[in-house]
Design a protein around this motif. Structure first.
Motif, PDB file in Angstrom:
ATOM      1  N   SER A   1      -1.215   6.331  -1.770  1.00  0.00           N
ATOM      2  CA  SER A   1      -0.278   5.494  -2.520  1.00  0.00           C
ATOM      3  C   SER A   1       0.508   6.278  -3.577  1.00  0.00           C
ATOM      4  N   ILE A   2      -0.003   7.416  -4.005  1.00  0.00           N
ATOM      5  CA  ILE A   2       0.700   8.176  -5.050  1.00  0.00           C
ATOM      6  C   ILE A   2       2.115   8.547  -4.621  1.00  0.00           C
ATOM      7  N   PRO A   3       2.340   9.134  -3.439  1.00  0.00           N
ATOM      8  CA  PRO A   3       3.724   9.457  -3.056  1.00  0.00           C
ATOM      9  C   PRO A   3       4.605   8.229  -2.844  1.00  0.00           C
ATOM     10  N   VAL A   4       3.979   7.087  -2.591  1.00  0.00           N
ATOM     11  CA  VAL A   4       4.741   5.866  -2.362  1.00  0.00           C
ATOM     12  C   VAL A   4       5.229   5.254  -3.668  1.00  0.00           C
ATOM     13  N   ILE A   5       4.398   5.285  -4.725  1.00  0.00           N
ATOM     14  CA  ILE A   5       4.756   4.585  -5.962  1.00  0.00           C
ATOM     15  C   ILE A   5       5.331   5.500  -7.040  1.00  0.00           C
ATOM     16  N   VAL A   6       5.269   6.823  -6.828  1.00  0.00           N
ATOM     17  CA  VAL A   6       5.757   7.768  -7.830  1.00  0.00           C
ATOM     18  C   VAL A   6       7.077   8.360  -7.355  1.00  0.00           C
ATOM     19  N   ARG A   7       8.004   8.570  -8.294  1.00  0.00           N
ATOM     20  CA  ARG A   7       9.283   9.192  -7.936  1.00  0.00           C
ATOM     21  C   ARG A   7       9.030  10.548  -7.285  1.00  0.00           C
ATOM     22  N   PRO A   8       9.859  10.934  -6.319  1.00  0.00           N
ATOM     23  CA  PRO A   8       9.642  12.209  -5.614  1.00  0.00           C
ATOM     24  C   PRO A   8       9.523  13.417  -6.545  1.00  0.00           C
ATOM     25  N   SER A   9      10.264  13.435  -7.630  1.00  0.00           N
ATOM     26  CA  SER A   9      10.206  14.582  -8.529  1.00  0.00           C
ATOM     27  C   SER A   9       8.901  14.639  -9.328  1.00  0.00           C
ATOM     28  N   LEU A  10       8.134  13.554  -9.347  1.00  0.00           N
ATOM     29  CA  LEU A  10       6.894  13.498 -10.122  1.00  0.00           C
ATOM     30  C   LEU A  10       5.632  13.408  -9.262  1.00  0.00           C
ATOM     31  N   ILE A  11       5.771  13.568  -7.953  1.00  0.00           N
ATOM     32  CA  ILE A  11       4.607  13.434  -7.069  1.00  0.00           C
ATOM     33  C   ILE A  11       3.553  14.483  -7.388  1.00  0.00           C
ATOM     34  N   ILE A  12       3.968  15.737  -7.546  1.00  0.00           N
ATOM     35  CA  ILE A  12       2.992  16.792  -7.827  1.00  0.00           C
ATOM     36  C   ILE A  12       2.291  16.530  -9.157  1.00  0.00           C
ATOM     37  N   LYS A  13       3.056  16.085 -10.157  1.00  0.00           N
ATOM     38  CA  LYS A  13       2.447  15.781 -11.447  1.00  0.00           C
ATOM     39  C   LYS A  13       1.467  14.607 -11.308  1.00  0.00           C
ATOM     40  N   GLY A  14       1.836  13.608 -10.552  1.00  0.00           N
ATOM     41  CA  GLY A  14       0.953  12.463 -10.323  1.00  0.00           C
ATOM     42  C   GLY A  14      -0.328  12.866  -9.617  1.00  0.00           C
ATOM     43  N   MET A  15      -0.212  13.727  -8.628  1.00  0.00           N
ATOM     44  CA  MET A  15      -1.407  14.230  -7.933  1.00  0.00           C
ATOM     45  C   MET A  15      -2.288  15.036  -8.897  1.00  0.00           C
ATOM     46  N   GLY A  16      -1.643  15.817  -9.766  1.00  0.00           N
ATOM     47  CA  GLY A  16      -2.389  16.603 -10.747  1.00  0.00           C
ATOM     48  C   GLY A  16      -3.136  15.722 -11.728  1.00  0.00           C
ATOM     49  N   ILE A  17      -2.495  14.657 -12.181  1.00  0.00           N
ATOM     50  CA  ILE A  17      -3.152  13.740 -13.118  1.00  0.00           C
ATOM     51  C   ILE A  17      -4.329  13.053 -12.447  1.00  0.00           C
ATOM     52  N   ALA A  18      -4.144  12.622 -11.196  1.00  0.00           N
ATOM     53  CA  ALA A  18      -5.240  11.972 -10.479  1.00  0.00           C
ATOM     54  C   ALA A  18      -6.402  12.947 -10.263  1.00  0.00           C
ATOM     55  N   THR A  19      -6.081  14.183  -9.914  1.00  0.00           N
ATOM     56  CA  THR A  19      -7.124  15.182  -9.701  1.00  0.00           C
ATOM     57  C   THR A  19      -7.848  15.504 -11.011  1.00  0.00           C
ATOM     58  N   ALA A  20      -7.091  15.615 -12.104  1.00  0.00           N
ATOM     59  CA  ALA A  20      -7.702  15.882 -13.407  1.00  0.00           C
ATOM     60  C   ALA A  20      -8.615  14.734 -13.819  1.00  0.00           C
ATOM     61  N   GLY A  21      -8.198  13.508 -13.559  1.00  0.00           N
ATOM     62  CA  GLY A  21      -9.036  12.358 -13.879  1.00  0.00           C
ATOM     63  C   GLY A  21     -10.326  12.360 -13.067  1.00  0.00           C
ATOM     64  N   LEU A  22     -10.222  12.714 -11.800  1.00  0.00           N
ATOM     65  CA  LEU A  22     -11.420  12.786 -10.962  1.00  0.00           C
ATOM     66  C   LEU A  22     -12.360  13.875 -11.459  1.00  0.00           C
ATOM     67  N   ALA A  23     -11.804  15.040 -11.779  1.00  0.00           N
ATOM     68  CA  ALA A  23     -12.631  16.146 -12.275  1.00  0.00           C
ATOM     69  C   ALA A  23     -13.291  15.784 -13.613  1.00  0.00           C
ATOM     70  N   ALA A  24     -12.532  15.158 -14.503  1.00  0.00           N
ATOM     71  CA  ALA A  24     -13.083  14.772 -15.807  1.00  0.00           C
ATOM     72  C   ALA A  24     -14.192  13.732 -15.646  1.00  0.00           C
ATOM     73  N   SER A  25     -13.995  12.801 -14.729  1.00  0.00           N
ATOM     74  CA  SER A  25     -15.035  11.780 -14.535  1.00  0.00           C
ATOM     75  C   SER A  25     -16.309  12.386 -13.975  1.00  0.00           C
ATOM     76  N   GLN A  26     -16.172  13.366 -13.099  1.00  0.00           N
ATOM     77  CA  GLN A  26     -17.368  14.017 -12.555  1.00  0.00           C
ATOM     78  C   GLN A  26     -18.042  14.882 -13.617  1.00  0.00           C
ATOM     79  N   MET A  27     -17.243  15.522 -14.464  1.00  0.00           N
ATOM     80  CA  MET A  27     -17.796  16.398 -15.489  1.00  0.00           C
ATOM     81  C   MET A  27     -18.478  15.599 -16.605  1.00  0.00           C
ATOM     82  N   LEU A  28     -17.879  14.492 -17.014  1.00  0.00           N
ATOM     83  CA  LEU A  28     -18.398  13.713 -18.130  1.00  0.00           C
ATOM     84  C   LEU A  28     -19.353  12.595 -17.710  1.00  0.00           C
ATOM     85  N   GLY A  29     -19.252  12.167 -16.462  1.00  0.00           N
ATOM     86  CA  GLY A  29     -20.043  11.029 -16.009  1.00  0.00           C
ATOM     87  C   GLY A  29     -21.537  11.260 -16.049  1.00  0.00           C
ATOM     88  N   LEU A  30     -21.966  12.429 -15.642  1.00  0.00           N
ATOM     89  CA  LEU A  30     -23.405  12.694 -15.614  1.00  0.00           C
ATOM     90  C   LEU A  30     -24.024  12.735 -17.008  1.00  0.00           C
TER      91      LEU A  30
END
Length: 86
Positions: free
Chosen positions: A32-61
């Motif tokens: 859904s990220i490429p569908v709802i995010v402007r084309p110029s911001l797709i990479i940034k959106g993917m980066g934010i989602a990946t950073a959120g996933l990494a942070a949740s795994q790092m802090l969750g435990l």
């Protein structure tokens, strides 16, 4: 359901169901990220989602471990409350 599980076996079953649900939802999020995010911001959106996933795994435990020091139910109830707020 994990927070109110009557037994360890029931909690394991509920955790399995949560994992299966995550396996169905996660690809939809990435698709859904490429569908709802402007084309110029797709990479940034993917980066934010990946950073959120990494942070949740790092802090969750450690956070879950701290909350479990009160009772094993607490991490599940706190996560449920945060999910409701979101």
């Amino acid at each position: 359901l994990c927070g109110i599980a009557p037994s360890f076996a029931a909690m394991c079953l509920f955790r399995f169901a949560a994992g299966v649900s995550a396996a169905f939802v996660t690809p939809q999020i990435w698709a859904s990220i490429p569908v709802i995010v402007r084309p110029s911001l797709i990479i940034k959106g993917m980066g934010i989602a990946t950073a959120g996933l990494a942070a949740s795994q790092m802090l969750g435990l450690p956070i879950g471990g701290f909350l479990a020091s009160f009772t094993w139910h607490t991490p599940f109830f706190v996560l449920s409350a945060c999910s409701l707020i979101l």
